[in-house]
Design a protein around this motif. Sequence first.
Motif, PDB file in Angstrom:
ATOM      1  N   ASP A 151     -44.996 -33.800  12.900  1.00 43.01           N
ATOM      2  CA  ASP A 151     -43.584 -33.114  13.165  1.00 43.01           C
ATOM      3  C   ASP A 151     -43.494 -32.845  14.545  1.00 43.01           C
ATOM      4  O   ASP A 151     -42.320 -32.614  14.904  1.00 43.01           O
ATOM      5  CB  ASP A 151     -43.769 -32.053  11.934  1.00 43.01           C
ATOM      6  CG  ASP A 151     -44.716 -31.021  12.083  1.00 43.01           C
ATOM      7  OD1 ASP A 151     -45.866 -31.298  12.432  1.00 43.01           O
ATOM      8  OD2 ASP A 151     -44.218 -29.790  12.519  1.00 43.01           O
TER       9      ASP A 151
ATOM     10  N   ARG B  15     -40.122 -33.285  17.126  1.00 43.35           N
ATOM     11  CA  ARG B  15     -39.478 -32.321  17.511  1.00 43.35           C
ATOM     12  C   ARG B  15     -39.489 -32.462  18.909  1.00 43.35           C
ATOM     13  O   ARG B  15     -38.030 -32.407  19.532  1.00 43.35           O
ATOM     14  CB  ARG B  15     -39.926 -30.986  17.211  1.00 43.35           C
ATOM     15  CG  ARG B  15     -39.776 -30.395  15.522  1.00 43.35           C
ATOM     16  CD  ARG B  15     -40.235 -29.286  15.568  1.00 43.35           C
ATOM     17  NE  ARG B  15     -40.111 -28.754  13.984  1.00 43.35           N
ATOM     18  CZ  ARG B  15     -41.043 -28.759  13.101  1.00 43.35           C
ATOM     19  NH1 ARG B  15     -42.052 -29.556  13.305  1.00 43.35           N
ATOM     20  NH2 ARG B  15     -40.570 -28.352  11.911  1.00 43.35           N
TER      21      ARG B  15
ATOM     22  N   ALA C 273     -36.705 -35.224  19.789  1.00 44.50           N
ATOM     23  CA  ALA C 273     -35.286 -34.680  19.286  1.00 44.50           C
ATOM     24  C   ALA C 273     -34.881 -33.793  20.695  1.00 44.50           C
ATOM     25  O   ALA C 273     -33.768 -33.909  21.030  1.00 44.50           O
ATOM     26  CB  ALA C 273     -35.088 -33.763  18.095  1.00 44.50           C
TER      27      ALA C 273
ATOM     28  N   ASP D  98     -30.155 -23.600  17.888  1.00 46.96           N
ATOM     29  CA  ASP D  98     -30.923 -24.279  16.992  1.00 46.96           C
ATOM     30  C   ASP D  98     -30.630 -23.670  15.582  1.00 46.96           C
ATOM     31  O   ASP D  98     -30.661 -22.473  15.234  1.00 46.96           O
ATOM     32  CB  ASP D  98     -32.491 -24.140  17.171  1.00 46.96           C
ATOM     33  CG  ASP D  98     -33.263 -24.788  16.359  1.00 46.96           C
ATOM     34  OD1 ASP D  98     -32.825 -25.840  15.950  1.00 46.96           O
ATOM     35  OD2 ASP D  98     -34.412 -24.168  15.814  1.00 46.96           O
TER      36      ASP D  98
ATOM     37  N   VAL E 239     -38.447 -25.374  17.247  1.00 46.55           N
ATOM     38  CA  VAL E 239     -37.564 -26.098  18.064  1.00 46.55           C
ATOM     39  C   VAL E 239     -36.915 -25.086  18.742  1.00 46.55           C
ATOM     40  O   VAL E 239     -36.759 -25.575  20.236  1.00 46.55           O
ATOM     41  CB  VAL E 239     -36.487 -26.853  17.262  1.00 46.55           C
ATOM     42  CG1 VAL E 239     -35.512 -27.358  18.043  1.00 46.55           C
ATOM     43  CG2 VAL E 239     -36.913 -27.698  16.277  1.00 46.55           C
TER      44      VAL E 239
ATOM     45  N   THR F  31     -28.847 -28.164  17.715  1.00 45.94           N
ATOM     46  CA  THR F  31     -30.143 -28.899  17.074  1.00 45.94           C
ATOM     47  C   THR F  31     -30.213 -28.460  15.815  1.00 45.94           C
ATOM     48  O   THR F  31     -29.757 -27.207  15.422  1.00 45.94           O
ATOM     49  CB  THR F  31     -31.415 -28.767  17.946  1.00 45.94           C
ATOM     50  OG1 THR F  31     -31.798 -27.190  17.990  1.00 45.94           O
ATOM     51  CG2 THR F  31     -31.302 -29.375  19.283  1.00 45.94           C
TER      52      THR F  31
ATOM     53  N   ALA G 115     -33.274 -29.352  12.926  1.00 43.80           N
ATOM     54  CA  ALA G 115     -34.394 -30.137  12.433  1.00 43.80           C
ATOM     55  C   ALA G 115     -34.926 -29.796  10.975  1.00 43.80           C
ATOM     56  O   ALA G 115     -35.194 -28.595  10.682  1.00 43.80           O
ATOM     57  CB  ALA G 115     -35.677 -29.713  13.424  1.00 43.80           C
TER      58      ALA G 115
ATOM     59  N   LEU H 114     -32.401 -33.990  13.208  1.00 44.74           N
ATOM     60  CA  LEU H 114     -33.565 -34.587  12.959  1.00 44.74           C
ATOM     61  C   LEU H 114     -33.719 -34.215  11.408  1.00 44.74           C
ATOM     62  O   LEU H 114     -34.059 -33.264  10.889  1.00 44.74           O
ATOM     63  CB  LEU H 114     -34.795 -33.727  13.817  1.00 44.74           C
ATOM     64  CG  LEU H 114     -36.333 -34.261  13.471  1.00 44.74           C
ATOM     65  CD1 LEU H 114     -36.533 -35.701  13.377  1.00 44.74           C
ATOM     66  CD2 LEU H 114     -37.360 -33.361  14.267  1.00 44.74           C
TER      67      LEU H 114
ATOM     68  N   ILE I 177     -33.605 -39.554  13.942  1.00 40.33           N
ATOM     69  CA  ILE I 177     -32.754 -38.478  14.817  1.00 40.33           C
ATOM     70  C   ILE I 177     -31.127 -38.991  14.835  1.00 40.33           C
ATOM     71  O   ILE I 177     -30.876 -40.396  15.244  1.00 40.33           O
ATOM     72  CB  ILE I 177     -33.167 -38.628  16.246  1.00 40.33           C
ATOM     73  CG1 ILE I 177     -34.624 -37.879  16.233  1.00 40.33           C
ATOM     74  CG2 ILE I 177     -32.364 -37.544  17.015  1.00 40.33           C
ATOM     75  CD1 ILE I 177     -35.325 -37.936  17.462  1.00 40.33           C
TER      76      ILE I 177
END
Length: 236
Positions: A34, A38, A41, A55, A63, A124, A126, A155, A230
């Motif tokens: 993971d 990240r 991404a 984020d 992230v 972002t 994730a 992501l 992604i």
Amino acid sequence: MFRLSDKGEKIQQMFGAIAPRYDFLNRLLSFGIDRRWRTKAVRLLKYQQGSRILDVATGTGDVALEIARSTPSSVQITGADFCREMVELGQVKVAASPYADRIEFRVAPCEDLPFPDNTFDSITIAFGIRNVVDRRLGLAEMWRVLRPGGRMIILEFSTPRSQLFRQIYHFYFRRVLPVIGGLFSRYNAYKYLPDSVLEFPSQNEFSTMMADTGFRHIHIRDLTFGIASIYTGEKE
């Protein structure tokens, strides 16, 4: 004021319950992959000196911290999450990092982001979009707060294309992962994870949803045999 649905409240409470073991289990259950996902991404961010980056579903801030490590000191990062327990753990992590002056947190759901229009150069999210009950509204909110020319990076887990690898992946997700998760945290929470991944729209369906929301220049990148993907899209 936005009110979570009953389903949204249950998901929120579930993440609150597993928050203390969340980071540890992420590393254990993904074999550390993971972190690499990240990083990949974050490399797709669009930013310049003085940019602001959001984020969403930031969790404990992994992230957000990776963004801070990868961008100039003038870039400011905001992490938003609907789970207060996760945010509080993230605040502790960030306070102990070299980036405490660059990262702030807000408790807010994806469907109701407390920011003005056209605020961020990149956004972002994730492993969080599948937990957003009203995904179209969540995408619309991210589009709203993204500046023209900005980029959204999503992501998320996906289903491998290879039939053999897909069978192995589903066995691990459905049979092994909940048992290991239950040993260290809550079985039901780690049973929810594979269920939510398997219920997530196909890549084509989700990219169409992004386009319908207003995102353009949509691109999909597969990671690790298609275990994760992604998605990127831009606001014109």
